[in-house]
Design a protein around this motif. Structure first.
Motif, PDB file in Angstrom:
ATOM      1  N   VAL A 142     156.475  51.326  -7.907  1.00 60.39           N
ATOM      2  CA  VAL A 142     155.224  51.032  -8.611  1.00 60.39           C
ATOM      3  C   VAL A 142     154.541  52.298  -9.119  1.00 60.39           C
ATOM      4  N   GLY A 143     155.337  53.277  -9.501  1.00 62.54           N
ATOM      5  CA  GLY A 143     154.785  54.467 -10.132  1.00 62.54           C
ATOM      6  C   GLY A 143     154.499  55.640  -9.217  1.00 62.54           C
ATOM      7  N   GLY A 144     154.798  55.516  -7.937  1.00 63.06           N
ATOM      8  CA  GLY A 144     154.561  56.610  -7.003  1.00 63.06           C
ATOM      9  C   GLY A 144     155.813  57.423  -6.793  1.00 63.06           C
ATOM     10  N   PRO A 145     155.743  58.354  -5.908  1.00 59.72           N
ATOM     11  CA  PRO A 145     154.565  58.795  -5.190  1.00 59.72           C
ATOM     12  C   PRO A 145     153.526  59.468  -6.107  1.00 59.72           C
ATOM     13  N   LYS A 146     152.267  59.381  -5.647  1.00 57.13           N
ATOM     14  CA  LYS A 146     151.137  59.977  -6.354  1.00 57.13           C
ATOM     15  C   LYS A 146     150.311  60.771  -5.353  1.00 57.13           C
ATOM     16  N   ASP A 147     149.663  61.827  -5.850  1.00 58.66           N
ATOM     17  CA  ASP A 147     148.749  62.551  -4.974  1.00 58.66           C
ATOM     18  C   ASP A 147     147.398  61.828  -4.945  1.00 58.66           C
ATOM     19  N   ARG A 148     146.478  62.342  -4.151  1.00 54.69           N
ATOM     20  CA  ARG A 148     145.187  61.678  -3.964  1.00 54.69           C
ATOM     21  C   ARG A 148     144.414  61.558  -5.283  1.00 54.69           C
ATOM     22  N   ALA A 149     144.427  62.603  -6.105  1.00 55.21           N
ATOM     23  CA  ALA A 149     143.709  62.556  -7.383  1.00 55.21           C
ATOM     24  C   ALA A 149     144.315  61.511  -8.320  1.00 55.21           C
ATOM     25  N   GLN A 150     145.636  61.418  -8.341  1.00 56.11           N
ATOM     26  CA  GLN A 150     146.288  60.393  -9.159  1.00 56.11           C
ATOM     27  C   GLN A 150     145.983  58.994  -8.623  1.00 56.11           C
ATOM     28  N   THR A 151     145.907  58.867  -7.308  1.00 60.09           N
ATOM     29  CA  THR A 151     145.570  57.584  -6.702  1.00 60.09           C
ATOM     30  C   THR A 151     144.144  57.185  -7.041  1.00 60.09           C
TER      31      THR A 151
END
Length: 179
Positions: free
Chosen positions: A36-45
């Motif tokens: 689903v497009g991850g992994p993402k960092d906190r800012a991207q989340t």
């Protein structure tokens, strides 16, 4: 902006809020978010959370945060999704880390689909499943959805389309007849 609250036997589906950042950041930081497009960092989340809230404002529907009625713990994000460029309206789900395999996404997706059909007047819905995401394919099948072609997303690549039974099929005793 009004986001309706839905309740099932075990779950509460409520609108996403700023307080959801921590649980979403943990999910999107994990490899479980790869489909689903991850992994993402906190800012991207944080930006993803803004997108989820904004979808409600722009479309009048979206995905709910799913909590256990018994504890208030957030276990999933499930709901209705149709951003610009999407092939058609979708029922989608992300199950938070440690909560897979307990039927929460199935229960929440049924409630979301009933809302789409009964309140919004949808006559059909799809779920997009990445090849290799066996858990999501099994969940789509449990919901009565069937494979119905493929679609290619610019960022996610080829996705399998799973078509949900329409409201008439469900009312006639399909996968989950409801009144």
């Amino acid at each position: 902006m009004h986001i309706p609250r839905l309740e099932t036997a075990r779950l509460v589906l409520r609108g996403p809020e700023a307080r959801d950042l921590d649980v979403l950041a943990a999910f999107y930081a994990s490899e479980r978010s790869a489909f689903v497009g991850g992994p993402k960092d906190r800012a991207q989340t944080w930006r993803q959370l803004g997108t989820e809230i904004g979808h409600w404002a722009l479309k009048g529907f979206g995905r709910w945060m799913v909590e256990l009625r018994s504890t208030g713990e957030t276990v999933a994000m499930v709901g209705l999704w149709a951003p610009e460029g999407w092939p058609e309206a979708e029922i989608g789900w992300d199950v938070m880390n440690g909560h897979e395999g307990q039927g929460y996404a199935t229960e929440a997706a049924r409630a979301a689909r009933a809302f789409a059909y009964d309140v919004l007047g949808w006559t059909t819905a799809i779920s997009l499943v990445a090849p290799g995401n066996g858990g999501s394919a099994r969940l789509a099948a449990r919901l009565g959805a069937a494979p119905d072609g493929q679609w290619t997303h610019d960022a996610f690549g080829r996705l399998d389309i799973w078509r949900h039974p329409g409201p008439d099929a469900l009312a006639e005793g399909g996968a989950e007849a409801y009144a």
